[in-house]
Scaffold this motif. Structure first.
Motif, PDB file in Angstrom:
ATOM      1  N   ALA A 238       0.658  -1.196  -0.104  1.00  0.00           N
ATOM      2  CA  ALA A 238       0.107  -0.124   0.061  1.00  0.00           C
ATOM      3  C   ALA A 238       0.791   1.475   0.023  1.00  0.00           C
ATOM      4  N   LYS A 240       0.279   5.976  -0.479  1.00  0.00           N
ATOM      5  CA  LYS A 240      -0.528   7.149  -0.719  1.00  0.00           C
ATOM      6  C   LYS A 240       0.089   8.143  -1.669  1.00  0.00           C
ATOM      7  N   ASN A 249      -5.746   0.722  -6.892  1.00  0.00           N
ATOM      8  CA  ASN A 249      -6.228   1.157  -5.624  1.00  0.00           C
ATOM      9  C   ASN A 249      -5.014   1.738  -4.548  1.00  0.00           C
ATOM     10  N   LYS A 250      -4.137   2.250  -5.183  1.00  0.00           N
ATOM     11  CA  LYS A 250      -3.075   2.915  -4.459  1.00  0.00           C
ATOM     12  C   LYS A 250      -2.299   1.706  -3.684  1.00  0.00           C
ATOM     13  N   GLU A 251      -2.035   0.596  -4.691  1.00  0.00           N
ATOM     14  CA  GLU A 251      -1.220  -0.621  -4.047  1.00  0.00           C
ATOM     15  C   GLU A 251      -0.303  -1.090  -5.203  1.00  0.00           C
TER      16      GLU A 251
END
Length: 550
Positions: A238, A240, A249-251
């Motif tokens: 993960a 940000k 999904n920001k991963e």
């Protein structure tokens, strides 16, 4: 509901040069098969039938034989590839993955990035870093994962009961922060030329990671050779930060090849978009084929994967390479059996098994608390195994019940848990930090992989020498101290003095001279052999046989 079964002898032998022979069912409607399931004529017990490549799902009473792979022929002796008589400290093992060459590359690129940042208007004092600075920086980074505080600046907070003593002794706060801001694994001056190639095959989306990524992946394969059982998992990291490579999904998606016996990370790759695929068989196919390189692994390996990778085409091609594969599968995947003849339904009791064999592939469905679908090229569908399930009995009480379980499910659960063990080791003492740069997130994850692999090598060495290994936390503590150039154990501080000075006399009148009331010093008289007057005495003088005031 109790499930009774008959143990099956699975000691089958087959000629390696000829394909296995199967007895095919001639009836398509399956009537005679249903009759044989309920029993034979004259009340004889049901017979186990040898079936394969049928258009119906077989049951637990049908006999299945797995094709036999060639023998296991690894390129090197499985296990660590270190000197068995050598002595390796935690720093020595960590330096196998992040060696001095990698540290020198980091020094050069961090200095270049700092100059570039200052030219853009960043205002901070910069002194070019040396290799010792990078080691101390890494040591403090591992220290932060052992002693957790809300923010990095809290480790240099002063004049509070929560102040930390160690970090200020190693490096000043602004020095650590400026190195952190300028972390760069590649030459920042190469980025503009690479960005111009965006959308073309020549563009490398992982250029910012490339030097350290190549060094660590090469070291993972160099200093350890895996045992026979391997696993490939998709791992999500993960972040940000604003990212330039493909992510969901920001991963970040990492594809990890690990040893199923101890969780050692043998190799890994980062998903950088479909443009990097080398074939038309899809991401999953290309990922597995790129990680399973027989040129350095060898042949005869057993691979375990989850349903993200499982496909009949992949498993058949691996079988042709003499690599057995086992993994969960999705029922709607291409080339998977779609027949509903004698298929598993939701109303079936727990422990019900259905299977179909298509050449080397066996597709098995098993009813647990829900349906489990698994495929294998080196396991029989069922060989008499059971598993204990906690369930509610007919009398309303809860207890453990032996439930029949397919052989691939038993082996899958056994070998895939080691990947979870490796993930837990990384997460226990991860140095992951919030950052605004995507490549910085992966930089910290690379260090996590290196430290975890170093610890697993330490355990392998201790197991070989029949010694007790350090705990994971103890290993990271030793690594932190050695990176910072200190030891974990420090000498005990000197006990506080019990002798406190007090004045000899209290001068309350201003007219008295300054030397009023002074007495001869016992220490000067007995040790220095001279007379010396002092206005002080020890408050414990009454406990000594001589008078300090004389």
């Amino acid at each position: 509901m109790s499930v009774h079964f008959q143990a099956i002898n699975t000691d089958f032998t087959m000629d390696q040069t000829s394909p296995p022979e199967y007895a095919y069912n001639d009836d398509d409607d399956g009537d005679s098969d249903l009759d044989s399931q309920s029993g034979c004529e004259n009340g004889s017990p049901p017979r186990r039938r040898l079936c394969a490549q049928s258009t119906r799902w077989n049951g637990i009473d049908d006999l299945d034989t797995a094709p036999k792979l060639q023998k296991f022929t690894p390129k090197r002796k499985p296990g660590h590839q270190l000197d068995p008589n050598g002595t390796y400290t935690p720093l020595d093992l960590f330096s196998l993955f992040v060696d001095y060459g990698a540290i020198s590359i980091l020094c050069n690129n961090i200095n270049k990035q700092a100059v570039k940042s200052i030219d853009k208007g960043k205002k901070y004092n910069w002194i070019p870093v040396q290799e010792t600075d990078i080691y101390k920086f890494l040591g403090l980074t591992f220290y932060f994962c052992l002693v957790k505080l809300p923010e990095i600046k809290d480790y240099w907070k002063q004049n509070t009961i929560f102040s930390q003593v160690f970090p200020p002794k190693v490096m000043a706060r602004e020095r650590y922060r400026t190195i952190y801001w300028n972390i760069d694994m590649s030459d920042s001056y190469d980025d503009p030329s690479n960005d111009k190639k965006k959308g073309m095959p020549q563009c490398d989306p992982l250029l910012s990671l490339r030097p350290l990524l190549d060094i660590i992946t090469s070291a993972c394969k160099m200093y350890y050779h895996p045992q026979r059982s391997l696993s490939i998992e998709k791992k999500m990291v993960a972040t940000k930060a604003h990212i330039k490579v493909k992510a969901t999904n920001k991963e970040f998606q990492l594809f990890v090849l690990s040893d199923s016996d101890n969780g050692y990370t043998v190799d890994f790759s980062i998903y950088a978009g479909t443009s990097q695929l080398s074939s038309n068989h899809g991401l999953q196919y290309d990922t597995v084929m790129s990680l399973l390189n027989p040129s350095y692994l060898g042949h005869g390996y057993h691979l375990y994967v989850d349903n993200f990778y499982t496909s009949p085409r992949l498993f058949k091609d691996l079988y042709d390479m003499n690599i057995g594969a086992c993994g969960l599968f999705k029922g709607n995947r291409k080339d998977c059996p779609q027949t509903q003849n004698n298929a598993l339904t939701k109303k079936e009791p727990r422990g019900t098994i259905r299977w179909i064999r298509e050449g080397p592939l066996v597709f098995v469905k098993w009813m647990d608390s829900r349906e489990v679908s698994i495929c294998s090229t080196f396991h029989p569908a069922f060989a008499g195994e059971t598993t204990m399930q906690h369930s509610k009995h007919n009398d309303g009480n809860w207890g453990s019940t032996a439930v029949t379980c397919p052989t691939p499910v038993i082996e899958y659960n056994k070998h895939m848990k080691c990947f979870d063990f490796s993930e837990h080791l990384i997460q226990y003492h991860t140095i992951h930090q919030k950052t605004s740069n995507w490549y910085r997130t992966l930089f910290f994850h690379f260090l996590d992989i290196s430290a975890t692999n170093a610890y697993l090598l330490h355990k392998e060495l201790c197991r070989e020498r029949k010694q007790n290994p350090m705990t994971h936390r103890g290993f990271v503590q030793e690594l932190t101290a050695q990176l910072c150039g200190v030891t974990v154990s420090i000498p005990p501080s000197k006990a506080p003095e019990q002798h406190l000075p007090v004045p000899v006399s209290n001068q309350t009148e201003k007219s008295k001279r300054a030397s009023y009331g002074r007495k001869g010093c016992i220490y000067c008289r007995n040790t220095l052999r001279k007379e010396q007057s002092t206005p002080w005495k020890c408050h414990l003088s009454c406990f000594f046989p001589y008078n300090f005031n004389q």
